[in-house]
Write a protein that holds these residues in place. Structure first.
Motif, PDB file in Angstrom:
ATOM      1  N   ARG A 161       0.828  -1.207   0.000  1.00  0.00           N
ATOM      2  CA  ARG A 161       0.000   0.000   0.000  1.00  0.00           C
ATOM      3  C   ARG A 161       0.863   1.258   0.000  1.00  0.00           C
ATOM      4  N   ARG A 219       1.870   1.662  -3.630  1.00  0.00           N
ATOM      5  CA  ARG A 219       0.784   2.240  -4.442  1.00  0.00           C
ATOM      6  C   ARG A 219       0.646   3.736  -4.171  1.00  0.00           C
ATOM      7  N   ALA A 220       0.739   4.117  -2.872  1.00  0.00           N
ATOM      8  CA  ALA A 220       0.625   5.540  -2.528  1.00  0.00           C
ATOM      9  C   ALA A 220       1.735   6.345  -3.205  1.00  0.00           C
ATOM     10  N   ILE A 235       1.039   6.755  -6.852  1.00  0.00           N
ATOM     11  CA  ILE A 235       0.008   7.770  -7.100  1.00  0.00           C
ATOM     12  C   ILE A 235       0.601   9.171  -6.983  1.00  0.00           C
ATOM     13  N   LEU A 282       0.964  11.815 -10.009  1.00  0.00           N
ATOM     14  CA  LEU A 282       0.321  13.132  -9.956  1.00  0.00           C
ATOM     15  C   LEU A 282       1.348  14.242 -10.160  1.00  0.00           C
ATOM     16  N   LEU A 298       2.178  14.423 -13.803  1.00  0.00           N
ATOM     17  CA  LEU A 298       1.066  15.036 -14.534  1.00  0.00           C
ATOM     18  C   LEU A 298       1.015  16.538 -14.304  1.00  0.00           C
ATOM     19  N   GLY A 299       1.298  16.934 -13.079  1.00  0.00           N
ATOM     20  CA  GLY A 299       1.286  18.358 -12.750  1.00  0.00           C
ATOM     21  C   GLY A 299       2.295  19.122 -13.588  1.00  0.00           C
ATOM     22  N   LEU A 304      -0.061  24.271 -20.402  1.00  0.00           N
ATOM     23  CA  LEU A 304      -0.722  25.559 -20.199  1.00  0.00           C
ATOM     24  C   LEU A 304       0.174  26.721 -20.606  1.00  0.00           C
ATOM     25  N   ILE A 357      -5.177  30.781 -24.972  1.00  0.00           N
ATOM     26  CA  ILE A 357      -6.234  30.696 -23.969  1.00  0.00           C
ATOM     27  C   ILE A 357      -6.826  32.075 -23.682  1.00  0.00           C
ATOM     28  N   ALA A 358      -6.045  33.116 -23.878  1.00  0.00           N
ATOM     29  CA  ALA A 358      -6.550  34.469 -23.627  1.00  0.00           C
ATOM     30  C   ALA A 358      -7.796  34.725 -24.477  1.00  0.00           C
ATOM     31  N   ALA A 406      -5.038   3.576  -3.017  1.00  0.00           N
ATOM     32  CA  ALA A 406      -3.790   3.334  -2.284  1.00  0.00           C
ATOM     33  C   ALA A 406      -3.977   2.282  -1.199  1.00  0.00           C
ATOM     34  N   PHE A 455      -6.374  18.133 -11.657  1.00  0.00           N
ATOM     35  CA  PHE A 455      -5.611  19.306 -12.091  1.00  0.00           C
ATOM     36  C   PHE A 455      -6.497  20.388 -12.701  1.00  0.00           C
ATOM     37  N   ASN A 488      -6.749  36.538 -19.728  1.00  0.00           N
ATOM     38  CA  ASN A 488      -7.853  37.450 -19.996  1.00  0.00           C
ATOM     39  C   ASN A 488      -9.114  36.627 -20.191  1.00  0.00           C
TER      40      ASN A 488
END
Lengths: 147, 251
Positions: free
Chosen positions: A4, A7-8, A11, A15, A18-19, A26, A33-34, B86, B171, B184
């Motif tokens: 466990r 696994r933690a 994860i 993450l 991915l972040g 972005l 995106i503006a 988990a 996210f 914007n």
């Protein structure tokens, strides 16, 4: 290491990866995106030529002129001014000194021909009396500041 | 373990959580009912008219709480799903599944009331700006989570697949929240934030916070009811479920 915990760890690691990926995506997309660009950016030549784009800023005080359904006004971010011409119905919140976003094309004469105009309001909410008091206070300050 | 004040692990088992949830539900319904009554009263009768949007701004008392809850529920759902992944605890995954429909409802309410608000104020029902688009993605994430977990017949595998989707989607929440600062957008910035004083009149803010509390209590009550139903369904083969009076009475 217990399963466990493994696994933690997996994860948390996943993450984090991915972040980082999301951050780069972005950043790469930032200009797309503006929702609109400012008059200063248009003057700096960042506006697409012969293409539809949106321009956003304040409607300059005293610049609004109506003739039938055609309106002319100047959109400003205090650094640069862009004249806009638009034929159609304006949203109720559209006014001088308030935010607006116009969609259209910039012609060669430097006038922005809008096909759609939207009002952009701010995040302030207050009763009319409070707004009035605030305005009075600002006026008083301005007259005091004058020599 | 026994010398602790409350043995939290005891309630990680569906068998002991089921009656506890049953006892908690009426309290959360009660709190929700009171807060809804008070919040709507403040929103409609006490809060003043806005200086630029007139009476139309009053949709804020539904729109903002629903938007907050849609983001908050997603974080809680991802937390339970991740914990289930988990630690292999069944109840955590059931909690995640119980929260998803309520979160989807909140995201939908946020989009729908936003459209109703956008038309008279901005002049459009919908624009593809960063705030609106990322909230729409949140709605799709909820729907995707529900669809994925219900498409897999084996519950434990469904939990795992759903958990991965929920964690990847987390996210999106900071993107929604900070979209109005980073880019914007047509959507205005936050009126209420942790870092500075709120830019709203006091009674307006109070009404909004009470409504947010009401939405929160409602969400807990509904999620607990749903998790009880999920427990009954998944543990139907066990003796303790078969011996429940409500199960025996249904036969």
């Amino acid at each position: 290491m217990k399963p466990r915990h493994q696994r933690a760890l997996l994860i948390v690691g996943g993450l984090a990866a991915l972040g980082v990926a999301a951050y780069f995506v972005l950043r790469a997309l930032e200009s797309n995106i503006a929702f609109f660009i400012s008059p200063a950016e248009v003057v700096a030549g960042k506006a697409p030529k012969d293409k539809v784009f949106r321009i956003g800023g304040m409607v300059k005080e005293g610049s609004l002129h109506r003739q039938d359904l055609t309106v002319r006004f100047v959109i400003t971010d205090t650094a640069a001014d862009i004249p806009v011409v638009y034929t159609g119905i304006l949203p109720d919140l559209f006014a001088e000194g308030k935010g607006a976003v116009a969609q259209g094309k910039l012609r060669e004469d430097g006038v922005f021909h809008a096909t759609e105009v939207l009002a952009k309001h701010d995040e302030n909410y207050m009763p009319p009396e409070a707004a009035h008091a605030l305005e009075q206070a600002q006026k008083a300050q301005r007259t005091l500041a004058k020599p | 373990m026994s010398n602790r004040l409350i043995n939290w692990f005891k309630y990680a088992s569906p068998q002991s959580f089921y009656p506890l949830a049953g006892r908690m539900i009426p309290w959360f319904w009660g709190l929700a009912a009171i807060a809804f009554a008070v919040g709507l009263y403040i929103g409609f009768f006490v809060a003043p008219t806005d200086f630029q949007q007139g009476e139309g701004y009053r949709i804020i008392f539904i729109h903002v709480p629903a938007s907050w809850m849609s983001m908050f529920i997603y974080c809680v759902m991802a937390f339970w799903a991740g914990l289930g992944l988990a630690l292999n605890t069944r109840l955590s995954s059931m909690m995640a599944q119980a929260l998803a429909p309520t979160g989807a409802l909140m995201a939908f309410l946020s989009l729908w009331t936003g459209a109703f608000w956008g038309k008279p104020m901005w002049g459009t029902w919908w624009v593809w700006d960063a705030r609106l688009t990322s909230e729409l993605i949140l709605f799709f994430l909820y729907l995707g989570f529900i669809a994925l977990t219900s498409a897999i017949d084996e519950p434990r595998r469904a939990d795992k697949a759903g958990a991965i989707l929920a964690l990847v989607g987390v996210f999106n929440v900071p993107i929604i929240y900070f979209s109005v600062q980073w880019w914007n957008t047509l959507h205005q910035g936050a009126s209420v934030s942790l870092t500075r004083a709120p830019s709203m009149a006091m009674t307006m803010l109070l009404g909004m916070l009470v409504m947010a509390f009401a939405f929160w209590m409602y969400s807990i009550a509904v999620a607990l009811m749903r998790v009880r139903a999920i427990i009954l369904e998944r543990e139907a083969h066990t003796d303790w479920v078969k011996q429940l009076p409500e199960v025996q009475g249904a036969r």
